[in-house]
Design a protein around this motif. Structure first.
Motif, PDB file in Angstrom:
ATOM      1  N   ILE A 151       0.831  -1.209   0.000  1.00  0.00           N
ATOM      2  CA  ILE A 151       0.000   0.000   0.000  1.00  0.00           C
ATOM      3  C   ILE A 151       0.869   1.266   0.000  1.00  0.00           C
ATOM      4  O   ILE A 151       0.621   2.244  -0.737  1.00  0.00           O
ATOM      5  N   ALA A 152       1.913   1.236   0.836  1.00  0.00           N
ATOM      6  CA  ALA A 152       2.780   2.420   0.957  1.00  0.00           C
ATOM      7  C   ALA A 152       3.535   2.694  -0.339  1.00  0.00           C
ATOM      8  O   ALA A 152       3.664   3.857  -0.776  1.00  0.00           O
ATOM      9  N   LEU A 153       4.052   1.654  -1.009  1.00  0.00           N
ATOM     10  CA  LEU A 153       4.786   1.851  -2.252  1.00  0.00           C
ATOM     11  C   LEU A 153       3.858   2.389  -3.352  1.00  0.00           C
ATOM     12  O   LEU A 153       4.258   3.261  -4.167  1.00  0.00           O
ATOM     13  N   GLY A 154       2.649   1.878  -3.374  1.00  0.00           N
ATOM     14  CA  GLY A 154       1.691   2.378  -4.372  1.00  0.00           C
ATOM     15  C   GLY A 154       1.368   3.852  -4.162  1.00  0.00           C
ATOM     16  O   GLY A 154       1.308   4.636  -5.135  1.00  0.00           O
ATOM     17  N   GLU A 155       1.152   4.249  -2.942  1.00  0.00           N
ATOM     18  CA  GLU A 155       0.844   5.657  -2.666  1.00  0.00           C
ATOM     19  C   GLU A 155       2.079   6.540  -2.844  1.00  0.00           C
ATOM     20  O   GLU A 155       1.969   7.728  -3.235  1.00  0.00           O
ATOM     21  N   LEU A 156       3.265   5.999  -2.606  1.00  0.00           N
ATOM     22  CA  LEU A 156       4.496   6.764  -2.789  1.00  0.00           C
ATOM     23  C   LEU A 156       4.678   7.145  -4.257  1.00  0.00           C
ATOM     24  O   LEU A 156       5.122   8.269  -4.586  1.00  0.00           O
ATOM     25  N   ILE A 157       4.313   6.237  -5.163  1.00  0.00           N
ATOM     26  CA  ILE A 157       4.410   6.536  -6.590  1.00  0.00           C
ATOM     27  C   ILE A 157       3.411   7.648  -6.963  1.00  0.00           C
ATOM     28  O   ILE A 157       3.734   8.601  -7.706  1.00  0.00           O
ATOM     29  N   ALA A 158       2.167   7.523  -6.401  1.00  0.00           N
ATOM     30  CA  ALA A 158       1.146   8.545  -6.713  1.00  0.00           C
ATOM     31  C   ALA A 158       1.507   9.904  -6.124  1.00  0.00           C
ATOM     32  O   ALA A 158       1.205  10.968  -6.710  1.00  0.00           O
ATOM     33  N   ALA A 159       2.170   9.924  -4.982  1.00  0.00           N
ATOM     34  CA  ALA A 159       2.516  11.188  -4.322  1.00  0.00           C
ATOM     35  C   ALA A 159       3.574  11.959  -5.094  1.00  0.00           C
ATOM     36  O   ALA A 159       3.761  13.171  -4.870  1.00  0.00           O
ATOM     37  N   GLY A 160       4.284  11.327  -6.024  1.00  0.00           N
ATOM     38  CA  GLY A 160       5.253  12.034  -6.868  1.00  0.00           C
ATOM     39  C   GLY A 160       4.553  13.004  -7.802  1.00  0.00           C
ATOM     40  O   GLY A 160       5.177  13.945  -8.299  1.00  0.00           O
ATOM     41  N   THR A 161       3.253  12.744  -8.040  1.00  0.00           N
ATOM     42  CA  THR A 161       2.472  13.632  -8.893  1.00  0.00           C
ATOM     43  C   THR A 161       1.622  14.572  -8.061  1.00  0.00           C
ATOM     44  O   THR A 161       1.610  15.781  -8.278  1.00  0.00           O
ATOM     45  N   ALA A 162       0.846  13.960  -7.112  1.00  0.00           N
ATOM     46  CA  ALA A 162      -0.010  14.774  -6.250  1.00  0.00           C
ATOM     47  C   ALA A 162      -0.189  14.040  -4.929  1.00  0.00           C
ATOM     48  O   ALA A 162      -0.571  12.855  -4.907  1.00  0.00           O
ATOM     49  N   ASN A 163       0.114  14.739  -3.874  1.00  0.00           N
ATOM     50  CA  ASN A 163      -0.008  14.127  -2.548  1.00  0.00           C
ATOM     51  C   ASN A 163      -1.481  13.997  -2.160  1.00  0.00           C
ATOM     52  O   ASN A 163      -2.286  14.912  -2.401  1.00  0.00           O
TER      53      ASN A 163
END
Length: 240
Positions: free
Chosen positions: A139-151
């Motif tokens: 879950i954390a790795l997936g959200e970390l990728i998305a946070a590179g665009t928008a937190n």
């Protein structure tokens, strides 16, 4: 039969005597008596009385003398039983020792069985904690990728809840570790999780809709790797 014949002869003789007496009384004189005597048989039957004397002999008492062997039997019994008194087997002590051995074996078996059961329970909980850690990592790795665009702070809140579930699992493991290796593994996993939660709090409080700071993202990535290594040590301690 011979007795009856003698009685008949006697009766006949008496009858002749009676006839002779009657003739004499009638005056027949001596001639009549002579004629009667001449008519009598020359010899009358003789009545023989036999006296039988029965002699009863006293009972013969037979005395049998039986030799008494009490003394020899007593001596034999004494001689036989004497050695047993000196070499009697302590059956009471033997039974007591046997019971103690059985109890000791039973207690040891119960302790071993209980230890195995506790170890098995701890192992199952450790494997469950590894599963929870794997879920948190994904879950954390997936959200970390998305946070590179928008937190997205709401998405990071889901990651924090997953971290809380893993923390509860690790605390249960910490309450009943089977050995020192397990204690060390649980402590390492708890330390790695605590470090990850501190950086997750930063991501959760970052502005929404803008890219998450790159330094924060690198720290989250590094803390996730450290947690994965700690959970691997925990799995090894559980024998998984």
């Amino acid at each position: 039969m011979g007795g009856r014949l003698r009685q008949r002869h006697v009766a006949g003789a008496l009858a002749l005597v009676a006839v002779a007496a009657a003739l004499a009384g009638c005056g027949g004189g001596s001639g009549g008596l002579s004629s009667v005597r001449s008519s009598l048989p020359s010899s009358l039957p003789t009545v023989t009385r036999t006296s039988t004397t029965t002699t009863t002999s006293p009972p013969v008492t037979t005395t049998t003398t039986t030799p008494t062997t009490t003394a020899s039997q007593t001596q034999t019994a004494t001689a036989t039983s004497a050695p047993s008194s000196g070499s009697s087997t302590p059956w009471g002590w033997i039974a007591a020792i046997a019971i103690l051995v059985v109890l000791a074996v039973g207690i040891a078996a119960w302790a071993i069985g209980r230890g195995r059961a506790a170890r098995g329970s701890w192992r199952a909980q450790a494997l469950q904690a590894n599963a929870d850690g794997a879920t948190l990592n994904d879950i954390a790795l997936g959200e970390l990728i998305a946070a590179g665009t928008a937190n997205r702070p709401g998405a990071w809140a889901t990651v924090v809840r997953s971290a809380d579930e893993l923390s509860a699992s690790l605390h249960r493991l910490e309450a009943s570790p089977p050995d020192d290796g397990a204690v060390s593994a649980v402590q390492g996993a708890n330390g790695a999780l605590a470090a990850l939660r501190s950086v997750l709090a930063v991501a959760l409080s970052a502005p929404e809709g803008v890219p998450l700071d790159e330094g924060v993202r690198d720290t989250v990535r590094q803390r996730l790797a450290d947690l994965a290594a700690a959970l691997g040590a925990l799995r090894a301690a559980a024998g998984g």
